[in-house]
Design an enzyme around this catalytic site. Structure first.
Site, PDB file in Angstrom:
ATOM      1  N   HIS A 111       0.714  -1.090   0.188  1.00 29.98           N
ATOM      2  CA  HIS A 111      -0.062   0.136  -0.132  1.00 29.98           C
ATOM      3  C   HIS A 111       0.893   1.049   0.048  1.00 29.98           C
ATOM      4  CE1 HIS A 111      -3.245  -2.857   1.038  1.00 29.98           C
ATOM      5  NE2 HIS A 111      -2.614  -3.055   2.145  1.00 29.98           N
ATOM      6  N   GLU A 171      -1.496  -0.202   8.608  1.00 29.30           N
ATOM      7  CA  GLU A 171      -2.515  -0.907   9.200  1.00 29.30           C
ATOM      8  C   GLU A 171      -1.876  -1.808  10.188  1.00 29.30           C
ATOM      9  OE1 GLU A 171      -4.032  -3.952   6.136  1.00 29.30           O
ATOM     10  OE2 GLU A 171      -2.071  -3.619   5.092  1.00 29.30           O
ATOM     11  N   HIS A 195       3.405  -7.550   1.866  1.00 28.23           N
ATOM     12  CA  HIS A 195       2.931  -8.479   2.857  1.00 28.23           C
ATOM     13  C   HIS A 195       1.670  -9.220   2.070  1.00 28.23           C
ATOM     14  CE1 HIS A 195       0.161  -4.769   2.583  1.00 28.23           C
ATOM     15  NE2 HIS A 195      -0.922  -5.397   2.871  1.00 28.23           N
ATOM     16  N   ARG A 225      -1.649  -5.120  -6.047  1.00 32.31           N
ATOM     17  CA  ARG A 225      -1.528  -6.353  -6.120  1.00 32.31           C
ATOM     18  C   ARG A 225      -0.139  -6.538  -6.932  1.00 32.31           C
ATOM     19  NH1 ARG A 225      -5.908  -7.776  -8.631  1.00 32.31           N
ATOM     20  NH2 ARG A 225      -7.161  -7.913  -6.459  1.00 32.31           N
TER      21      ARG A 225
END
Length: 325
Positions: free
Chosen positions: A103, A120, A178, A198
């Protein structure tokens, strides 16, 4: 008057989802499909959470912030974010491996998408014995080596593998490569962002036989190529004592296991508070004669104006406590 708010979960069907979140839906067609994510509280456009109970039922989160402003989210939070709710709260059920992804941070997300980045954290609610995560690189690498591994479908060789169990906790800053592995049920706390690049999807096909879109060029520019082997959060679980898991610029998340009455004083934080009930059942008493019940799997938003509340367990309970620090 504001009260603790529960919302109708927004369920996301995915090719890697499972059955553990099906109980959150009243729709039998949805229940029979693999559900990968339950968005518990969301201010993402086109995915606004809607209140499910009480006098404010039917109102979405943005509408509530427009009316109640700082009383709902905190004056400091409202001043910074306006009517956009700053966090996205999810459960993720991985019945298969998720794609390897990354991200962008705030600066790149703002430049490319006029949006926030995505830092996150994950709390492992449950895990099978073989469950694992991929988090960061297992050595210092560079763009050339990374792209070579990607081209030859061997990218996982570069990635750090974390075996996981129930109760494990991980922090994932923007820019960290990740993936969530098969067998993980995870509570995810993140910035309000649905931007995912992605990188690699194990050459899988979707239900129409098509390869899923990859974002190689976009992703390469945001990746941190340094060795990253310490994402695990080490904490001690002391009964009836709140333990800090993560405190960053975007959110603070605490863990609490309790079997007796707990008083919470939120006067100093000037923020909404979210509870994710991981285990047990308890009541939230927010006025002398007003309370709301919580049970395992439920999520609730405590408005910033409710600064003094009591948690009364019917049996031993566990929660994540989340706010803007």
């Amino acid at each position: 008057m504001l009260y603790p708010l529960k919302f109708t979960p927004i369920l996301k069907q995915t090719i890697w989802g499972g059955e553990k979140l099906a109980y959150k839906s009243q729709n039998k067609n949805v229940q029979s499909s693999p559900i990968g994510e339950s968005w518990e509280i969301s201010g993402v456009q086109e995915n606004q959470s809607v209140v499910s109970e009480g006098p404010l039922a039917g109102n979405n989160l943005e509408e509530l912030i427009e009316v109640y402003m700082g009383d709902l989210v905190g004056d400091r939070v409202y001043e910074k974010f306006g009517i956009e709710f700053p966090l996205l709260i999810k459960y993720i059920d991985a019945c298969d491996d998720l794609s390897i992804q990354v991200h962008p941070d705030d600066a790149i997300a703002r430049e490319r998408h006029n949006a926030y980045g995505k830092t996150e954290m994950w709390y492992v609610v449950d895990a099978t014995p073989e469950a694992r995560l991929l988090l960061g690189f297992n050595k210092n690498t560079d763009k050339t080596e990374y792209l070579d591994k990607l081209q030859h479908h061997t990218l996982p060789e570069l990635l750090n593998v974390e075996k996981v169990k129930k109760g494990d906790c991980f922090f994932i800053p923007a820019g960290t490569v990740h993936a969530i592995g098969k067998g993980c049920l995870i509570a995810e706390i993140q910035q309000t962002s649905d931007i995912t690049y992605r990188i690699y999807d194990y050459d899988r096909r979707d239900k129409n036989g098509q390869a899923r879109e990859l974002h190689t060029e976009l992703a390469t520019d945001v990746i941190c190529f340094k060795q990253q082997t310490e994402h695990s959060i080490h904490y001690h679980s002391h009964e009836n004592h709140t333990e800090e898991l993560v405190s960053c610029n975007y959110f603070t998340t605490n863990y609490l296991k309790f079997d007796r009455e707990i008083e919470k004083d939120y006067f100093e934080i000037d923020s909404f508070v979210i509870y994710m009930c991981l285990e047990g059942e308890f009541s939230i008493v927010y006025n002398i004669d007003q309370s709301i019940k919580m049970k395992k799997g439920e999520t609730v938003l405590i408005p910033a104006s409710l600064q003094n509340i009591f948690l009364l367990p019917e049996r031993e309970s566990e929660i994540l406590e989340i706010y803007i620090g």
